[in-house]
Write a protein that holds these residues in place. Structure first.
Motif, PDB file in Angstrom:
ATOM      1  N   PHE A   1      16.821  11.213   2.362  1.00  0.00           N
ATOM      2  CA  PHE A   1      16.440  11.309   1.113  1.00  0.00           C
ATOM      3  C   PHE A   1      15.197  10.619   0.476  1.00  0.00           C
ATOM      4  CE2 PHE A   1      20.960  12.155   0.825  1.00  0.00           C
ATOM      5  CZ  PHE A   1      21.249  13.035  -0.329  1.00  0.00           C
ATOM      6  N   LEU A   2      14.554  11.002  -0.434  1.00  0.00           N
ATOM      7  CA  LEU A   2      13.323  10.126  -1.017  1.00  0.00           C
ATOM      8  C   LEU A   2      13.627   9.849  -2.097  1.00  0.00           C
ATOM      9  CD1 LEU A   2      10.333   9.209  -0.643  1.00  0.00           C
ATOM     10  CD2 LEU A   2       9.619  11.542  -1.624  1.00  0.00           C
ATOM     11  N   GLY A   3      14.150   8.437  -2.405  1.00  0.00           N
ATOM     12  CA  GLY A   3      14.916   8.105  -3.832  1.00  0.00           C
ATOM     13  C   GLY A   3      16.066   8.856  -3.778  1.00  0.00           C
ATOM     14  N   GLY A   4      16.296   9.455  -4.856  1.00  0.00           N
ATOM     15  CA  GLY A   4      17.366  10.225  -5.230  1.00  0.00           C
ATOM     16  C   GLY A   4      17.313  11.699  -4.805  1.00  0.00           C
ATOM     17  N   SER A   5      16.431  12.112  -4.005  1.00  0.00           N
ATOM     18  CA  SER A   5      15.886  13.536  -3.846  1.00  0.00           C
ATOM     19  C   SER A   5      16.317  13.891  -2.482  1.00  0.00           C
ATOM     20  CB  SER A   5      14.384  13.795  -4.181  1.00  0.00           C
ATOM     21  OG  SER A   5      14.122  13.673  -5.656  1.00  0.00           O
ATOM     22  N   LEU A   6      16.883  14.904  -2.184  1.00  0.00           N
ATOM     23  CA  LEU A   6      17.170  15.352  -0.888  1.00  0.00           C
ATOM     24  C   LEU A   6      15.955  16.091  -0.294  1.00  0.00           C
ATOM     25  CD1 LEU A   6      19.210  15.673   1.430  1.00  0.00           C
ATOM     26  CD2 LEU A   6      19.939  17.872   0.289  1.00  0.00           C
TER      27      LEU A   6
ATOM     28  N   LEU B   1       4.185  11.466   4.367  1.00  0.00           N
ATOM     29  CA  LEU B   1       4.006  10.593   3.084  1.00  0.00           C
ATOM     30  C   LEU B   1       2.752   9.807   3.128  1.00  0.00           C
ATOM     31  CD1 LEU B   1       7.850   9.527   2.589  1.00  0.00           C
ATOM     32  CD2 LEU B   1       6.608  11.256   1.280  1.00  0.00           C
ATOM     33  N   ALA B   2       2.240   9.331   4.003  1.00  0.00           N
ATOM     34  CA  ALA B   2       0.940   8.511   4.265  1.00  0.00           C
ATOM     35  C   ALA B   2      -0.184   9.381   3.920  1.00  0.00           C
ATOM     36  CB  ALA B   2       0.731   7.774   5.673  1.00  0.00           C
ATOM     37  N   ASP B   3      -0.095  10.666   4.628  1.00  0.00           N
ATOM     38  CA  ASP B   3      -1.215  11.668   4.384  1.00  0.00           C
ATOM     39  C   ASP B   3      -1.356  12.036   2.873  1.00  0.00           C
ATOM     40  OD1 ASP B   3      -1.930  11.823   6.823  1.00  0.00           O
ATOM     41  OD2 ASP B   3      -0.798  13.345   7.366  1.00  0.00           O
ATOM     42  N   PHE B   4       0.061  11.878   2.195  1.00  0.00           N
ATOM     43  CA  PHE B   4       0.103  12.199   0.697  1.00  0.00           C
ATOM     44  C   PHE B   4      -0.237  11.085  -0.121  1.00  0.00           C
ATOM     45  CE2 PHE B   4       3.413  15.617   1.176  1.00  0.00           C
ATOM     46  CZ  PHE B   4       2.250  16.713   1.666  1.00  0.00           C
ATOM     47  N   GLY B   5      -0.834   9.855   0.638  1.00  0.00           N
ATOM     48  CA  GLY B   5      -1.155   8.678  -0.261  1.00  0.00           C
ATOM     49  C   GLY B   5       0.105   7.775  -0.725  1.00  0.00           C
ATOM     50  N   VAL B   6       1.178   8.000  -0.254  1.00  0.00           N
ATOM     51  CA  VAL B   6       2.330   7.284  -0.581  1.00  0.00           C
ATOM     52  C   VAL B   6       2.410   6.240   0.651  1.00  0.00           C
ATOM     53  CG1 VAL B   6       4.770   7.510  -0.963  1.00  0.00           C
ATOM     54  CG2 VAL B   6       3.491   9.180  -1.680  1.00  0.00           C
ATOM     55  N   SER B   7       2.556   4.849   0.271  1.00  0.00           N
ATOM     56  CA  SER B   7       2.631   3.948   1.281  1.00  0.00           C
ATOM     57  C   SER B   7       4.046   3.380   1.246  1.00  0.00           C
ATOM     58  CB  SER B   7       1.544   2.741   0.933  1.00  0.00           C
ATOM     59  OG  SER B   7       1.687   1.776   1.811  1.00  0.00           O
ATOM     60  N   ILE B   8       4.588   3.490   2.467  1.00  0.00           N
ATOM     61  CA  ILE B   8       5.860   3.046   2.561  1.00  0.00           C
ATOM     62  C   ILE B   8       5.900   1.789   3.654  1.00  0.00           C
ATOM     63  CG2 ILE B   8       8.276   3.368   3.307  1.00  0.00           C
ATOM     64  CD1 ILE B   8       7.819   6.356   2.745  1.00  0.00           C
ATOM     65  N   THR B   9       6.100   0.677   2.699  1.00  0.00           N
ATOM     66  CA  THR B   9       5.923  -0.544   3.483  1.00  0.00           C
ATOM     67  C   THR B   9       7.013  -1.440   4.202  1.00  0.00           C
ATOM     68  OG1 THR B   9       5.886  -1.959   1.402  1.00  0.00           O
ATOM     69  CG2 THR B   9       3.557  -1.291   2.326  1.00  0.00           C
ATOM     70  N   THR B  10       8.217  -0.901   3.425  1.00  0.00           N
ATOM     71  CA  THR B  10       9.660  -1.355   3.771  1.00  0.00           C
ATOM     72  C   THR B  10      10.108  -0.538   5.039  1.00  0.00           C
ATOM     73  OG1 THR B  10      10.544   0.028   2.098  1.00  0.00           O
ATOM     74  CG2 THR B  10       9.896  -2.271   1.627  1.00  0.00           C
TER      75      THR B  10
END
Length: 269
Positions: free
Chosen positions: A180-185, A222-231
């Motif tokens: 899930f990305l947040g609440g989205s499967l 997600l990094a290629d889309f500009g979404v940074s996931i640090t956790t």
């Protein structure tokens, strides 16, 4: 073709350039694409295949109007030699192939579809009856949809599970996961393992390694889309044994036959 983005002006520019080069028609906001229906609200998007199910039921030509509560009975074990082979397996293959595509928006049928698809080469009457049960389940749940909220967080959550030696023909285990990305499967997979697992811990660990590879790729995407996931992205599993092996390098000496999966999981952490 679907064109999406967060810049309406640039989307209009792309559409104009495409019209200059190709004979194309702008159908407006996304509503229907390859059998998938999309409806938007202020809270998010709904994805469904209701019309696709209606067409599938019409092609199946069920003679009754019965519905069932579940797509497959509990603890069903299907064998290749169950009952008599179908004289013409064409319809079985066609329906199973359609269900494989339908599982894109109906993850609740993924498991029975995975099981039934293993018999497309030589289906029997017993397997066909279980296929009809899936169709009756869809008839009673035709309006179910997937929801993708607009306010969902951009953090990955992943769940892993396995069934140990669940296939009665070769005793291989089944790996399954969802992300899930947040609440989205956004990812769902079910796959028979390539080797026979000698314990439930081994089967669960192989499933965890499969999920770890998927999430590693998703973080790069997600990094290629500009979404940074640090956790960190947590793996949620119900197998304390597999969690213990994946977490503790000392236990690797006791599990050399599955050491690669254990080492891979720890390395990604």
């Amino acid at each position: 073709m679907i064109i999406t983005g967060d810049d309406p002006e640039y989307i209009a520019f792309v559409k104009a350039r495409l019209r200059d080069q190709f004979l194309m028609t702008d159908l407006g906001p996304l509503r229907y694409f390859l059998g998938i229906e999309v409806s938007s609200t202020s809270d998010g998007f709904f994805i469904s295949q209701e019309k696709y199910i209606q067409d599938l039921l019409a092609r199946a030509a069920l003679v009754d109007e019965r519905i069932v509560e579940t797509p497959m009975e509990l603890n069903v074990k299907l064998h290749p030699t169950d009952d008599d082979p179908l004289s013409d397996p064409t319809r079985y293959r066609h329906l199973v192939g359609s269900l494989v595509y339908l599982a894109v928006t109906r993850p609740d049928i993924s498991y029975p579809v995975h099981i039934l698809s293993q018999f497309v080469s030589a289906p029997t009457t017993v397997q066909y009856s279980h296929l009809l049960r899936v169709l009756r389940y869809l008839r009673g749940t035709i309006t179910r949809r997937l929801f993708f909220p607009c306010s969902s967080s951009l953090q990955l959550q992943r769940y892993s599970d396995a069934t140990w030696a669940s296939d009665p023909s070769d005793h291989r285990s089944l790996s399954a996961y969802c992300v899930f990305l947040g609440g989205s499967l956004i990812a769902l997979n079910m796959k028979k393992q390539t080797a026979v697992s000698r314990s439930s811990v081994e089967a669960e660990l192989r499933a965890m390694a499969l999920l770890t590879a998927e999430v590693t790729w998703l973080r790069w995407l997600l990094a290629d889309f500009g979404v940074s996931i640090t956790t960190p992205t947590l793996i949620l599993s119900d197998s304390t044994g597999a969690i213990s092996v994946a977490r503790d390098p000392v236990k690797h000496e006791l599990t050399k036959h599955i050491g690669v999966d254990a080492f891979y999981t720890r390395a990604q952490v």
